[in-house]
Design a protein around this motif. Structure first.
Motif, PDB file in Angstrom:
ATOM      1  N   SER A  18       0.834  -1.210   0.000  1.00 55.40           N
ATOM      2  CA  SER A  18       0.000   0.000   0.000  1.00 55.40           C
ATOM      3  C   SER A  18       0.863   1.253   0.000  1.00 55.40           C
ATOM      4  O   SER A  18       0.851   2.039   0.958  1.00 55.40           O
ATOM      5  N   PRO A  19       1.652   1.486  -1.048  1.00 53.78           N
ATOM      6  CA  PRO A  19       2.495   2.688  -1.072  1.00 53.78           C
ATOM      7  C   PRO A  19       1.638   3.952  -1.040  1.00 53.78           C
ATOM      8  O   PRO A  19       0.694   4.099  -1.815  1.00 53.78           O
ATOM      9  N   PHE A  20       1.961   4.852  -0.111  1.00 52.96           N
ATOM     10  CA  PHE A  20       1.233   6.106   0.052  1.00 52.96           C
ATOM     11  C   PHE A  20      -0.269   5.880   0.238  1.00 52.96           C
ATOM     12  O   PHE A  20      -1.087   6.747  -0.075  1.00 52.96           O
ATOM     13  N   GLY A  21      -0.645   4.692   0.742  1.00 50.40           N
ATOM     14  CA  GLY A  21      -2.040   4.403   1.015  1.00 50.40           C
ATOM     15  C   GLY A  21      -2.816   3.822  -0.146  1.00 50.40           C
ATOM     16  O   GLY A  21      -4.012   3.549  -0.009  1.00 50.40           O
ATOM     17  N   ASN A  54       7.913   1.986  -1.814  1.00 49.52           N
ATOM     18  CA  ASN A  54       7.759   3.336  -1.296  1.00 49.52           C
ATOM     19  C   ASN A  54       7.130   3.268   0.095  1.00 49.52           C
ATOM     20  O   ASN A  54       6.680   2.204   0.528  1.00 49.52           O
ATOM     21  N   PRO A  55       7.084   4.398   0.821  1.00 49.46           N
ATOM     22  CA  PRO A  55       6.428   4.399   2.130  1.00 49.46           C
ATOM     23  C   PRO A  55       5.014   3.834   2.030  1.00 49.46           C
ATOM     24  O   PRO A  55       4.215   4.262   1.203  1.00 49.46           O
ATOM     25  N   ASN A  95       9.191  -6.840   2.484  1.00 55.17           N
ATOM     26  CA  ASN A  95       9.735  -5.552   2.064  1.00 55.17           C
ATOM     27  C   ASN A  95       9.866  -4.644   3.278  1.00 55.17           C
ATOM     28  O   ASN A  95       8.899  -4.404   4.006  1.00 55.17           O
ATOM     29  N   SER A  96      11.082  -4.133   3.501  1.00 56.73           N
ATOM     30  CA  SER A  96      11.350  -3.462   4.776  1.00 56.73           C
ATOM     31  C   SER A  96      11.929  -2.068   4.625  1.00 56.73           C
ATOM     32  O   SER A  96      11.521  -1.154   5.332  1.00 56.73           O
ATOM     33  N   GLN A  97      12.893  -1.878   3.734  1.00 58.51           N
ATOM     34  CA  GLN A  97      13.597  -0.604   3.677  1.00 58.51           C
ATOM     35  C   GLN A  97      13.886  -0.211   2.235  1.00 58.51           C
ATOM     36  O   GLN A  97      13.917  -1.049   1.336  1.00 58.51           O
ATOM     37  N   ILE A  98      14.102   1.095   2.052  1.00 61.07           N
ATOM     38  CA  ILE A  98      14.566   1.594   0.764  1.00 61.07           C
ATOM     39  C   ILE A  98      15.769   2.494   1.008  1.00 61.07           C
ATOM     40  O   ILE A  98      15.924   3.070   2.080  1.00 61.07           O
ATOM     41  N   PHE A 150      11.271   6.015  -4.195  1.00 59.61           N
ATOM     42  CA  PHE A 150      12.002   4.889  -4.772  1.00 59.61           C
ATOM     43  C   PHE A 150      13.153   5.365  -5.656  1.00 59.61           C
ATOM     44  O   PHE A 150      13.000   6.254  -6.479  1.00 59.61           O
ATOM     45  N   MET A 151      14.329   4.726  -5.477  1.00 59.21           N
ATOM     46  CA  MET A 151      15.500   5.049  -6.289  1.00 59.21           C
ATOM     47  C   MET A 151      16.178   3.802  -6.842  1.00 59.21           C
ATOM     48  O   MET A 151      17.342   3.846  -7.222  1.00 59.21           O
TER      49      MET A 151
END
Length: 475
Positions: A177-180, A213-214, A232-235, A242-243
């Motif tokens: 759910s990136p950014f909701g 993403n968050p 999925n834990s960190q970026i 995302f990069m």
């Protein structure tokens, strides 16, 4: 003419072959996979009540005091009317959003610890948009894994794979759910395995280029067989988004943690009681290794498992139970998976010779203990003009504080090799050129006999932390 005609025919055949290869090299088809696994992926939201300032002024009418100097901020805060005595302050609701996935039909859910940390209420929203309140079974900050439980029967659950057999270059897919934005699907490949991140000693992360993403935190990473291989834990990002560098907790690690949380509410890990560092090219040469590999023991904690098992400062650990230590970060990953009390076999290099060491692994303490630092001590100085340092003996009190026997305390750093390699007054030298330094006099003798144009190792204690450094003395 015949030669030209044959060449043109060969070129045409080559083009047809290339077109056929391109036509056959199709990207994976994800639609059936997504339909199959999506029902087991959930959205996680949390609420946390945070008391606001107990003022009689509505929050929207309060001035913004954050940017003011402390003296002015305190003045304005004292000037704001307060609530009458006995009247409770208002509370605001802090919310976070993340992802998770159901691992069993009876309602156990895996997510990240940082998604649910300090939450007063945890809500799990299923793919059919129904919401269930979740109970926190247990969490492990060291691996960033949390286990939740919702009431239910026959819930859709994921299939669990084995991250151990995952291969670099393999296609993987993430749902979260990136950014909701619920149930967003992204795909990519495994970029690397066994990655170590700062302050993350017990997780050999899976690196991918999947867009995370968050809000993706805690969501599953699937292989093409529809099996979960990671969380999925960190970026890694400089922009907040995302990069191309995303990191997932291997499912093998996560499930080991989940099973311990389910059984006892906490996680027990193996521990050796050593401080280690990377073996670079110069250190490898100074210790007589063919190539840079292994974990160099820079410090052995007193009365720890390693000390009791005979491990020594300057040992290079090459493998544990037959599993190679390629980089030093491999060792904590392996030791952490060992049950406390179990015995392990270490393959080490000591004094240029290989040997095996058998010892019992201890239990990782809840909190690490800081080592005491050493203060400067006046005394008879011993100087080595070759290195450019003045050293003195440590007092008995300093030796007890640092848990060392002997050593040479640097009193002054002059112009020379010592200054170039970053030595400072207050540093304590305990080993030089693979020899133990028990006094300032011993240091002087060893320093005078140092070889030229060859990597030499030196073990230094700085503020209680030990590390090996290397240098070369020129002609």
């Amino acid at each position: 003419m015949r030669t030209l005609k044959h060449a043109m025919l060969s070129l045409a055949a080559l083009l047809l072959a290339v077109q056929a290869l391109v036509a056959n090299a199709q990207l994976p088809e994800f639609t059936e996979l997504v339909e199959q696994v999506s029902p087991a992926v959930v959205n996680i939201s949390t609420r946390q009540a945070i008391p606001t300032q107990a003022t009689a002024v509505p929050p929207q009418m309060l001035p913004d005091l954050e940017g003011l100097p402390p003296i002015f901020r305190e003045f304005f805060e004292r000037s704001i009317p307060q609530l009458p005595q006995g009247q409770a302050p208002r509370q605001r609701q802090a919310q976070s959003l993340g992802s998770g996935f159901i691992i069993s039909g009876d309602g156990y859910v895996l997510t990240n610890n940082h998604v649910v940390a300090d939450a007063d209420e945890i809500i799990v929203r299923l793919s059919d948009r129904s919401e269930l309140e979740a109970k926190l079974v247990g969490a492990d900050p060291r691996t960033d894994v949390a286990l939740l439980k919702v009431e239910g029967k026959g819930l859709p659950a994921v299939k669990l794979g084995r991250s151990e057999v995952l291969k670099v270059g393999e296609w993987v897919l993430a749902i979260g759910s990136p950014f909701g934005f619920d149930h967003s699907v992204t795909a990519g490949i495994v970029s690397a395995k066994g990655r170590s991140l700062p302050n993350e000693n017990y997780v050999p992360f899976i690196q991918t280029d999947v867009a995370i993403n968050p809000g993706n935190s805690g969501g599953p990473l699937f292989n093409l067989d529809g099996e979960v291989v990671g969380i999925n834990s960190q970026i890694f990002t400089r922009s907040g988004g995302f990069m191309g560098l995303s990191f997932a907790i291997p499912i093998d690690v996560a499930m080991n943690v989940a099973e311990q949380l389910k059984a006892g509410g906490k996680v027990n890990r193996g521990w050796l009681g050593v401080v280690i560092q990377e073996v670079n090219k110069d250190l490898a040469e100074s210790f007589g290794l063919d190539k840079p590999a292994g974990a160099l023991v820079a410090q052995v904690l007193e009365n720890g498992p390693a000390a009791k098992g005979g491990l020594q400062v300057g040992d290079v650990i090459l493998s544990m139970n037959g599993q190679p230590i390629v980089v030093s970060a491999d060792l904590p990953h392996l030791v952490g998976t060992i049950k406390p009390g179990a015995r392990v076999t270490l393959d080490i290099v000591r004094g240029g010779a290989r040997k095996k060491l058998d010892l019992a692994v201890g239990a990782l303490p809840e909190e690490g203990e800081a080592l005491a630092g050493a203060a400067g001590q006046e005394g008879p100085a011993r100087s080595s003009n070759r290195l450019g340092v003045t050293v003195v003996d440590l007092s008995a009190e300093q030796q007890r504080a640092l848990e060392v026997e002997g050593g040479a305390l640097i009193r002054e750093v002059q112009n020379g090799p010592a200054a170039l390699i970053g030595l400072r007054p207050g540093d304590v030298i305990t080993h030089l050129n693979n020899e133990s330094i028990d006094s300032a006099r011993t240091f002087g003798k060893v320093a005078e006999a140092l070889p030229k144009n060859r990597s030499v190792s030196m073990r230094v204690l700085r503020q209680g932390r030990a590390s090996f450094i290397t240098f070369k003395l020129s002609e």
